[in-house]
Design a protein around this motif. Sequence first.
Motif, PDB file in Angstrom:
ATOM      1  N   THR A  96       0.992  -1.237   0.070  1.00  0.00           N
ATOM      2  CA  THR A  96       0.093  -0.139  -0.094  1.00  0.00           C
ATOM      3  C   THR A  96       0.995   1.188  -0.098  1.00  0.00           C
ATOM      4  N   ALA A  97       0.190   2.415   0.172  1.00  0.00           N
ATOM      5  CA  ALA A  97       0.844   3.550   0.126  1.00  0.00           C
ATOM      6  C   ALA A  97       1.800   3.801   1.215  1.00  0.00           C
ATOM      7  N   PRO A  98       2.967   4.225   1.286  1.00  0.00           N
ATOM      8  CA  PRO A  98       3.644   4.288   2.622  1.00  0.00           C
ATOM      9  C   PRO A  98       3.030   5.118   3.663  1.00  0.00           C
ATOM     10  N   VAL A  99       3.624   4.889   4.759  1.00  0.00           N
ATOM     11  CA  VAL A  99       2.878   5.476   5.915  1.00  0.00           C
ATOM     12  C   VAL A  99       3.910   6.184   6.823  1.00  0.00           C
ATOM     13  N   GLY A 100       3.818   7.136   7.555  1.00  0.00           N
ATOM     14  CA  GLY A 100       5.145   7.798   8.409  1.00  0.00           C
ATOM     15  C   GLY A 100       5.205   6.833   9.602  1.00  0.00           C
ATOM     16  N   TYR A 101       6.510   6.846   9.798  1.00  0.00           N
ATOM     17  CA  TYR A 101       6.727   6.118  11.189  1.00  0.00           C
ATOM     18  C   TYR A 101       7.889   6.795  12.093  1.00  0.00           C
ATOM     19  N   GLN A 102       7.663   6.573  13.468  1.00  0.00           N
ATOM     20  CA  GLN A 102       8.971   7.111  14.006  1.00  0.00           C
ATOM     21  C   GLN A 102       9.677   5.837  14.745  1.00  0.00           C
ATOM     22  N   TYR A 103      10.938   6.067  15.336  1.00  0.00           N
ATOM     23  CA  TYR A 103      11.349   5.042  16.086  1.00  0.00           C
ATOM     24  C   TYR A 103      12.699   5.579  16.700  1.00  0.00           C
ATOM     25  N   VAL A 104      12.769   4.722  17.918  1.00  0.00           N
ATOM     26  CA  VAL A 104      14.067   5.113  18.781  1.00  0.00           C
ATOM     27  C   VAL A 104      15.045   3.671  18.867  1.00  0.00           C
ATOM     28  N   VAL A 105      16.175   4.059  19.126  1.00  0.00           N
ATOM     29  CA  VAL A 105      17.047   2.993  19.254  1.00  0.00           C
ATOM     30  C   VAL A 105      17.229   2.860  20.830  1.00  0.00           C
ATOM     31  N   LEU A 106      17.068   1.707  21.274  1.00  0.00           N
ATOM     32  CA  LEU A 106      17.431   1.467  22.766  1.00  0.00           C
ATOM     33  C   LEU A 106      18.782   1.087  23.040  1.00  0.00           C
ATOM     34  N   ARG A 107      19.334   1.860  24.121  1.00  0.00           N
ATOM     35  CA  ARG A 107      20.805   1.677  24.289  1.00  0.00           C
ATOM     36  C   ARG A 107      21.021   1.244  25.571  1.00  0.00           C
ATOM     37  N   CYS A 108      22.013   0.279  25.777  1.00  0.00           N
ATOM     38  CA  CYS A 108      22.468   0.001  27.086  1.00  0.00           C
ATOM     39  C   CYS A 108      23.476   0.857  27.600  1.00  0.00           C
ATOM     40  N   VAL A 109      23.470   1.517  28.539  1.00  0.00           N
ATOM     41  CA  VAL A 109      24.425   2.260  29.243  1.00  0.00           C
ATOM     42  C   VAL A 109      24.694   2.182  30.680  1.00  0.00           C
ATOM     43  N   GLU A 155      27.095   2.899  32.566  1.00  0.00           N
ATOM     44  CA  GLU A 155      27.367   3.750  33.557  1.00  0.00           C
ATOM     45  C   GLU A 155      27.302   5.116  32.681  1.00  0.00           C
ATOM     46  N   VAL A 156      26.243   5.645  33.541  1.00  0.00           N
ATOM     47  CA  VAL A 156      25.691   6.934  32.758  1.00  0.00           C
ATOM     48  C   VAL A 156      26.654   8.035  32.589  1.00  0.00           C
ATOM     49  N   GLN A 157      27.510   8.439  33.753  1.00  0.00           N
ATOM     50  CA  GLN A 157      28.453   9.414  33.749  1.00  0.00           C
ATOM     51  C   GLN A 157      29.288   9.304  32.823  1.00  0.00           C
ATOM     52  N   ARG A 158      29.599   7.963  31.992  1.00  0.00           N
ATOM     53  CA  ARG A 158      30.663   7.935  31.103  1.00  0.00           C
ATOM     54  C   ARG A 158      29.947   8.036  29.717  1.00  0.00           C
ATOM     55  N   GLU A 159      28.495   8.315  29.555  1.00  0.00           N
ATOM     56  CA  GLU A 159      28.068   8.387  28.302  1.00  0.00           C
ATOM     57  C   GLU A 159      28.514   7.341  27.165  1.00  0.00           C
ATOM     58  N   GLU A 160      28.769   6.286  27.559  1.00  0.00           N
ATOM     59  CA  GLU A 160      28.986   5.233  26.690  1.00  0.00           C
ATOM     60  C   GLU A 160      27.876   4.356  26.514  1.00  0.00           C
ATOM     61  N   PHE A 161      27.697   3.690  25.248  1.00  0.00           N
ATOM     62  CA  PHE A 161      26.478   2.757  25.252  1.00  0.00           C
ATOM     63  C   PHE A 161      26.745   1.693  24.186  1.00  0.00           C
ATOM     64  N   VAL A 162      25.843   0.846  24.222  1.00  0.00           N
ATOM     65  CA  VAL A 162      25.815  -0.084  22.883  1.00  0.00           C
ATOM     66  C   VAL A 162      24.411  -0.438  22.801  1.00  0.00           C
ATOM     67  N   ASN A 163      23.944  -0.324  21.377  1.00  0.00           N
ATOM     68  CA  ASN A 163      22.564  -0.262  20.934  1.00  0.00           C
ATOM     69  C   ASN A 163      22.082  -1.808  21.235  1.00  0.00           C
ATOM     70  N   VAL A 164      20.949  -1.901  21.741  1.00  0.00           N
ATOM     71  CA  VAL A 164      20.407  -3.363  22.158  1.00  0.00           C
ATOM     72  C   VAL A 164      18.946  -3.487  21.641  1.00  0.00           C
ATOM     73  N   GLY A 165      18.201  -2.420  21.132  1.00  0.00           N
ATOM     74  CA  GLY A 165      16.922  -2.679  20.481  1.00  0.00           C
ATOM     75  C   GLY A 165      16.510  -1.546  19.733  1.00  0.00           C
ATOM     76  N   VAL A 166      15.321  -1.733  19.334  1.00  0.00           N
ATOM     77  CA  VAL A 166      14.546  -0.565  18.408  1.00  0.00           C
ATOM     78  C   VAL A 166      12.908  -0.695  18.947  1.00  0.00           C
ATOM     79  N   VAL A 167      12.373   0.670  18.893  1.00  0.00           N
ATOM     80  CA  VAL A 167      11.088   0.520  18.894  1.00  0.00           C
ATOM     81  C   VAL A 167      10.589   1.542  17.827  1.00  0.00           C
ATOM     82  N   VAL A 168       9.363   0.830  17.022  1.00  0.00           N
ATOM     83  CA  VAL A 168       8.845   1.442  15.962  1.00  0.00           C
ATOM     84  C   VAL A 168       7.320   1.626  16.302  1.00  0.00           C
ATOM     85  N   TYR A 169       7.111   3.154  15.973  1.00  0.00           N
ATOM     86  CA  TYR A 169       5.718   3.551  15.983  1.00  0.00           C
ATOM     87  C   TYR A 169       5.277   4.115  14.748  1.00  0.00           C
ATOM     88  N   SER A 170       4.089   3.546  14.424  1.00  0.00           N
ATOM     89  CA  SER A 170       3.321   4.135  13.167  1.00  0.00           C
ATOM     90  C   SER A 170       1.907   4.485  13.384  1.00  0.00           C
TER      91      SER A 170
END
Length: 138
Positions: free
Chosen positions: A13-26, A28-43
Motif C-alpha cells: 500500500t501507500a507508504p505511511v509515516g513512522y517514528q523509531y528510537v534505538v534502545l541503548r544499554c548505558v 555507567e551513565v556518567q561515562r556516556e558510553e552505550f551499546v545499541n540493544v533494541g529498537v521501538v517502531v511506532y506508526s
Amino acid sequence: MTTGTTPATTRGTAPVGYQYVVLRCVPEVQREEFVNVGVVVYSQAADYLEAAWRLDEDRLRAFAPTLDLGAVGASLDTVCRVCRGETGGGLPSLGGLGRRFGWLSAPRSTVVQPGPVHGGLTTDPAGTLQALLDRLVG
C-alpha cells in the motif's frame, strides 16, 4: 530477540509515516558510553507499535564486565510489554499507542535508555523494525 505487538501490515500500500528510537544499554551513565540493544517502531497510520531487541552478551561483558545482563533483558522485555499495552505488576497504564511510544521514547537515566526519535516512511512497519534492528543493533 523479543518483540512487542502483533504487527499490522501495510505491505503493498501507500507508504505511511513512522517514528523509531534505538534502545541503548548505558552501564555507567556518567561515562556516556552505550551499546545499541533494541529498537521501538511506532506508526500511527498503521496502528503499529512494536519493539525488538538483541543482546550480544560477549560484547556487553567486554564493555561492562559487572553488568547484570538478566536485568538488561528484563528491562527490554518490559519495553515489549508496554508496546503490547500490558498493565499491572508495576507497568504504567498509558492507553493508546501514541502515549505508550511517548513514554518509551522519553529520556531517562537508567541502564536501558532510548536515543533520539527519528522518522521515515514505510509500507511495512514490521519489516522496517527488523531492518532497523539488523542495521543498528547487529
